[in-house]
Motif scaffolding. Sequence first.
Motif, short mmCIF file in Angstrom:
data_model
loop_
_atom_site.label_atom_id
_atom_site.label_comp_id
_atom_site.label_asym_id
_atom_site.label_seq_id
_atom_site.Cartn_x
_atom_site.Cartn_y
_atom_site.Cartn_z
N ALA A 1 -63.36 76.63 27.71
CA ALA A 1 -64.21 77.73 28.16
C ALA A 1 -65.67 77.41 27.89
N SER A 2 -66.53 78.01 28.71
CA SER A 2 -67.96 77.92 28.47
C SER A 2 -68.53 79.33 28.36
N THR A 3 -69.63 79.44 27.64
CA THR A 3 -70.31 80.72 27.51
C THR A 3 -71.79 80.48 27.33
N SER A 4 -72.60 81.36 27.91
CA SER A 4 -74.04 81.27 27.70
C SER A 4 -74.45 82.05 26.45
N ALA A 5 -73.52 82.78 25.87
CA ALA A 5 -73.80 83.55 24.65
C ALA A 5 -73.56 82.68 23.43
N GLY B 1 -61.36 76.98 18.39
CA GLY B 1 -60.94 75.93 17.46
C GLY B 1 -61.94 74.79 17.38
N THR B 2 -62.46 74.39 18.52
CA THR B 2 -63.50 73.36 18.57
C THR B 2 -64.62 73.87 19.45
N VAL B 3 -65.83 73.92 18.91
CA VAL B 3 -67.00 74.40 19.65
C VAL B 3 -67.99 73.26 19.81
N LEU B 4 -68.35 72.96 21.06
CA LEU B 4 -69.30 71.89 21.34
C LEU B 4 -70.55 72.50 21.96
N PRO B 5 -71.66 72.53 21.24
CA PRO B 5 -72.90 73.03 21.84
C PRO B 5 -73.41 72.05 22.89
#
Length: 243
Positions: A84-88, A108-112
């Motif tokens: 998923a992607s989010t602009s927030a 679980g894994t967040v990639l900026p």
Amino acid sequence: MHLACDALDDARFDADLLGSEAPGPRGTRQAGQLERAQRGVLFLDRVDALTPAMQARLSAIFEAGEFRPAGAGAPRPMDVQLLASTSADPARLAEGPFDARLFYRLSGTVLPVPSLAERREDIPALYRHFLLAACARLDRPAPAMTGPVKARLSGHGWPGNLPELRGFAESQAIGVTPFDAQADGAAPGLSELVASYESELIRDALRLAGGNATAAMARLQLPRKTFYDKLARHGIKPTDFRR
């Protein structure tokens, strides 16, 4: 598979995600995104745009591990990975009305991902990718990279990030140049165009040289002092181009 969450409403959500299957000898049916993504990945683009009802519905489907297209007699097992992607800010999603079960499934894994303004060296390649894709879809030859286009790519801030860049590339594919008197207020003057073009040439040389300033100087045939003066003027750091 790609699901544009900001283009969905509650009425379309089940149809797009689950699909439908009408009974009958010929079995007319429409595969949903979950079926198409079986044994693969479903990318939820702008997942924060889903309504609370859609978030809860999606979370329930993945917790059950099965889905049922409209008109199907029995649920079908599901083997799909979610991205998923989010602009927030992802950390703030957990604090707001976003469905907690769905948040923890996705976080679980967040990639900026830096904005285009923070990775300007990627803009020409991304533009070329979008341009060629649009030209292939429209069965048109790819236009040449003109000076004004290069100046736009290097000088514009791209607040809309990839969607804005894609739209610009598609406008060039059909021969429209909407940038000469729009979002930035007025068309750039000659000095601004020249400076932007010069900046892009220096970036190209450093990119080809892998960030090696001496090799880039040789490629551009510039004296050392002139080269570093231009780096300072355009805010370019050779280290940003090292592989």
